[in-house]
Design a protein around this motif. Structure first.
Motif, mmCIF file in Angstrom:
data_model
loop_
_atom_site.group_PDB
_atom_site.id
_atom_site.type_symbol
_atom_site.label_atom_id
_atom_site.label_comp_id
_atom_site.label_asym_id
_atom_site.label_seq_id
_atom_site.Cartn_x
_atom_site.Cartn_y
_atom_site.Cartn_z
ATOM 1 N N SER A 213 0.840 -1.201 0.000
ATOM 2 C CA SER A 213 0.000 0.000 0.000
ATOM 3 C C SER A 213 0.877 1.254 0.000
ATOM 4 O O SER A 213 2.022 1.228 0.470
ATOM 5 N N TRP B 59 -6.149 -1.631 0.613
ATOM 6 C CA TRP B 59 -6.346 -0.198 0.348
ATOM 7 C C TRP B 59 -7.141 -0.073 -0.941
ATOM 8 O O TRP B 59 -7.080 -0.928 -1.831
ATOM 9 N N GLN C 201 7.176 14.692 3.096
ATOM 10 C CA GLN C 201 6.408 13.950 4.083
ATOM 11 C C GLN C 201 7.002 14.104 5.482
ATOM 12 O O GLN C 201 6.277 14.236 6.465
ATOM 13 N N GLU D 28 -2.853 -1.097 7.688
ATOM 14 C CA GLU D 28 -4.210 -0.672 7.980
ATOM 15 C C GLU D 28 -4.696 -1.158 9.342
ATOM 16 O O GLU D 28 -5.693 -0.651 9.863
ATOM 17 N N GLY E 278 2.465 2.036 8.509
ATOM 18 C CA GLY E 278 1.839 2.023 7.201
ATOM 19 C C GLY E 278 0.799 0.971 6.981
ATOM 20 O O GLY E 278 0.153 0.959 5.926
ATOM 21 N N ALA F 150 5.349 4.723 2.003
ATOM 22 C CA ALA F 150 5.781 6.012 2.553
ATOM 23 C C ALA F 150 6.442 5.837 3.909
ATOM 24 O O ALA F 150 7.473 6.457 4.199
ATOM 25 N N ALA F 151 5.850 4.972 4.764
ATOM 26 C CA ALA F 151 6.452 4.733 6.077
ATOM 27 C C ALA F 151 7.791 4.029 5.939
ATOM 28 O O ALA F 151 8.749 4.340 6.664
ATOM 29 N N LEU G 141 -1.627 11.907 3.827
ATOM 30 C CA LEU G 141 -0.733 10.749 3.912
ATOM 31 C C LEU G 141 -0.714 10.127 5.289
ATOM 32 O O LEU G 141 -0.076 9.100 5.486
ATOM 33 N N ILE G 142 -1.376 10.774 6.267
ATOM 34 C CA ILE G 142 -1.361 10.235 7.626
ATOM 35 C C ILE G 142 -2.797 10.019 8.059
ATOM 36 O O ILE G 142 -3.579 10.962 8.131
ATOM 37 N N GLU G 143 -3.139 8.793 8.335
ATOM 38 C CA GLU G 143 -4.480 8.451 8.754
ATOM 39 C C GLU G 143 -4.390 7.762 10.102
ATOM 40 O O GLU G 143 -3.474 6.965 10.350
ATOM 41 N N ARG H 89 0.671 3.853 1.834
ATOM 42 C CA ARG H 89 1.020 4.252 3.190
ATOM 43 C C ARG H 89 2.198 3.459 3.711
ATOM 44 O O ARG H 89 3.070 3.971 4.399
ATOM 45 N N TRP H 90 2.204 2.166 3.410
ATOM 46 C CA TRP H 90 3.330 1.340 3.846
ATOM 47 C C TRP H 90 4.618 1.777 3.154
ATOM 48 O O TRP H 90 5.673 1.864 3.795
#
Length: 575
Positions: free
Chosen positions: A268, A355, A496, A314, A312, A273-274, A563-565, A270-271
């Motif tokens: 994903s 995602w 970020q 879910e 990152g 990016a982290a 980008l941050i949830e 998010r992953w």
């Protein structure tokens, strides 16, 4: 015969020595009595006399014995000679008894004399007075009482010694039981520590052989269910389980599990990016409900991620299972059996990576399955795959279109070369060296590294390498498969990071504001709390949300927080 002799003796005493003469019958009885007494073969005869051993005295020749009391001085006729009186009498060894002139009772055995003595004692007892008898009785009673006291005293001493011995034995047994219990507790504590150390090393993905050799025996065997979400060799499959034999196979599974944990949430955005920010998913084991049976230890365990959402994913992932370990006398783990629900964990992995890029409500990934055979690796896939040989220099055998699109090399250009074609000046050589240690050992490996495309442009990517076997059920590693996950560019990562720093600052300001509202007297003096932050009649001030990120989102307009949830989309509790 004795009665007859006694009668003769009394007759002799009444008539005198010179007035008595035996008749023919008495003479025959006396002659037979003398022969029988001499045939006892030794001094003492068969009655247990001085000869001791059945009357044999070793050649001792009996001589004339003194006459017993109460018997006539001489019962032998004067005219009878020794030769006539003892014809053909032999000693024990067959020789004739030398003939000294025998007296009237020569040749009588000690047994005969004892009988005669008993008769004399009986006669003397009859002649004792009443006082003498009473004295003898008193002496006998005193002796009996004294012997009774001695026996009682000896019995009491024996009982006392028995009590002392039993007490000492009980104390010794109690000490032995206490020592055994202490040793058992120490052994249990040591084995619990060994199991915890094994699980800690496993959760950390530690591949240090020296650390594992301290807690695991050389002939270690591990059994666990088949894990499609992790890399393993098909030669390990035995029915519905995997059987890992030896320390190398177990360490390979440790590395496979570590890579699985690192990949929770992939691929994903998010992953990615982290991962580009350097965040790593970590997990830990926890033991509960330990039980010990002889040389085995059984326990429930919980395996759970600690920061999957912030890294990152879910949702967080959790796996419950059972563990049974057998130990050597040196408290090393001889075997380990893991039992857990495979499908439950695979569903959690799917939810962690789910995602929806276009808002269709469908997950962008399916149930994650790690490729373990060459045939499966050659199937079409959207993953960037490169298949190499399993031996140095690890030449490329095949690449798929996704890999060619990412790296810029066609299959023909990459075949026969190594993945070193992707390295360049910014490639971390130390990270590559650590990565290659696992590759050389035939274990799964992973790293985040900067590579270069064919046109020279750098790109950061997360590389995973899995061993492959040639076919299902075959033993040995024949190929390697490298998976590449491209990470966001450095410029995007820097942006970020700046956004994350701004969010952190906004969250700090929000916390300070809530603290001042919670204690208004420190800022405004003694003000009525019912008025809140406004004047009289105004509604009470509502506190800001406790979540710093939500506070930052509420108080920081103009900052992109896409980008941050912080909310878990699938109902799992996030950290």
């Amino acid at each position: 015969m004795y009665n007859h002799l006694e009668h003769s003796s009394r007759a002799h005493q009444s008539t005198g020595n010179n007035g008595w003469a035996p008749d023919a019958e008495e003479q025959n009885m006396l002659n037979q009595f003398m022969v029988d007494s001499t045939d006892e073969k030794s001094y003492g005869g068969g009655d247990g006399g001085v000869g001791g051993d059945g009357g044999h005295s070793g050649g001792y020749v009996p001589q004339a014995l003194p006459r017993p009391p109460g018997y006539p001085p001489d019962l032998r006729p004067p005219q009878t000679s020794a030769a006539a009186f003892q014809p053909n009498v032999q000693n024990t060894y067959g020789g004739l008894i030398p003939g000294s002139e025998p007296s009237g009772f020569a040749g009588l055995g000690v047994g005969d004399l004892n009988k005669a003595g008993d008769l004399g004692s009986k006669r003397r007892s009859q002649e004792m007075t009443l006082e003498d008898k009473e004295k003898v009785t008193r002496d006998r009673n005193r002796e009996h009482a004294r012997n009774t006291r001695l026996r009682k005293k000896a019995y009491e001493a024996k009982l006392s010694q028995m009590v002392m011995d039993l007490t000492a034995q009980r104390e010794q047994q109690a000490r032995e039981r206490a020592l055994a219990a202490t040793m058992e507790r120490e052994r249990l504590s040591i084995r619990q520590g060994v199991v915890r150390q094994m699980l800690d090393l496993r959760a950390a993905g530690d591949a240090d052989v020296m650390k594992w050799m301290q807690i695991v025996d050389e002939s270690f065997v591990c059994t666990m269910p088949i894990t499609p979400f992790r890399s393993f060799q098909h030669a390990e499959v035995n029915g519905v389980n995997r059987v890992l034999r030896g320390l190398d196979a177990f360490i390979a599974d440790v590395r496979s599990e570590a890579i699985c944990v690192e990949s929770i949430g992939a691929p994903s955005p998010r992953w990615k990016a982290a991962r580009a920010r350097g965040e790593r998913v970590s997990a830990q084991y926890a033991l509960v409900d330990l039980a010990v049976a002889e040389d085995s230890l059984m326990a429930k365990w919980v395996f759970a991620t600690r920061n999957a959402v912030s890294a990152g994913a879910e949702c967080e992932c959790r796996l419950d299972g059972m563990l049974r370990c057998a130990f050597t006398p040196q408290n090393k783990i001889l075997s380990a059996e893991f039992v857990f629900d495979v499908m439950s964990f695979m569903q959690q992995l799917q939810c962690a990576a789910a995602w929806d890029p276009v808002g269709t409500g469908k997950a962008a990934v399916e149930v994650p399955i790690v490729v373990n055979t060459l045939q499966m690796a050659a199937l079409p896939s959207t993953e960037c795959r490169a298949i190499t040989s399993a031996r140095p220099p690890y030449q490329i055998v095949q690449v798929n279109p996704a890999w060619s699109q990412l790296c810029g090399y066609t299959s023909e250009e990459a075949s026969g070369r190594t993945l070193g074609i992707l390295q360049g000046p910014a490639t971390d050589r130390a990270a590559v060296a650590r990565f290659m240690q696992d590759v050389h050992a035939g274990r799964p490996a992973a790293m985040t590294v900067t590579n270069y495309k064919k046109d020279g442009r750098p790109f950061d990517n997360y590389v995973r390498v899995y061993p492959l076997s040639s076919s299902m059920g075959s033993s040995g590693v024949t190929h390697l498969m490298a998976l590449l996950e491209e990470l966001p560019p450095r410029e995007q990562r820097a942006q970020q990071n700046r956004q994350g720093l701004a969010i952190q600052q906004q969250g700090e300001l929000g916390r300070q504001g809530r603290q001042s509202e919670a204690h208004p007297s420190s800022q405004l003096g003694h003000k009525d709390e019912s008025q809140g932050g406004g004047g009289p009649g105004q509604p009470k001030t509502t506190h800001a949300p406790e979540n710093p990120e939500l506070a930052g989102r509420a108080s920081g307009p103009g900052i992109n927080l896409g980008l941050i949830e912080t909310q878990d989309r699938h109902g799992f509790q996030s950290v």
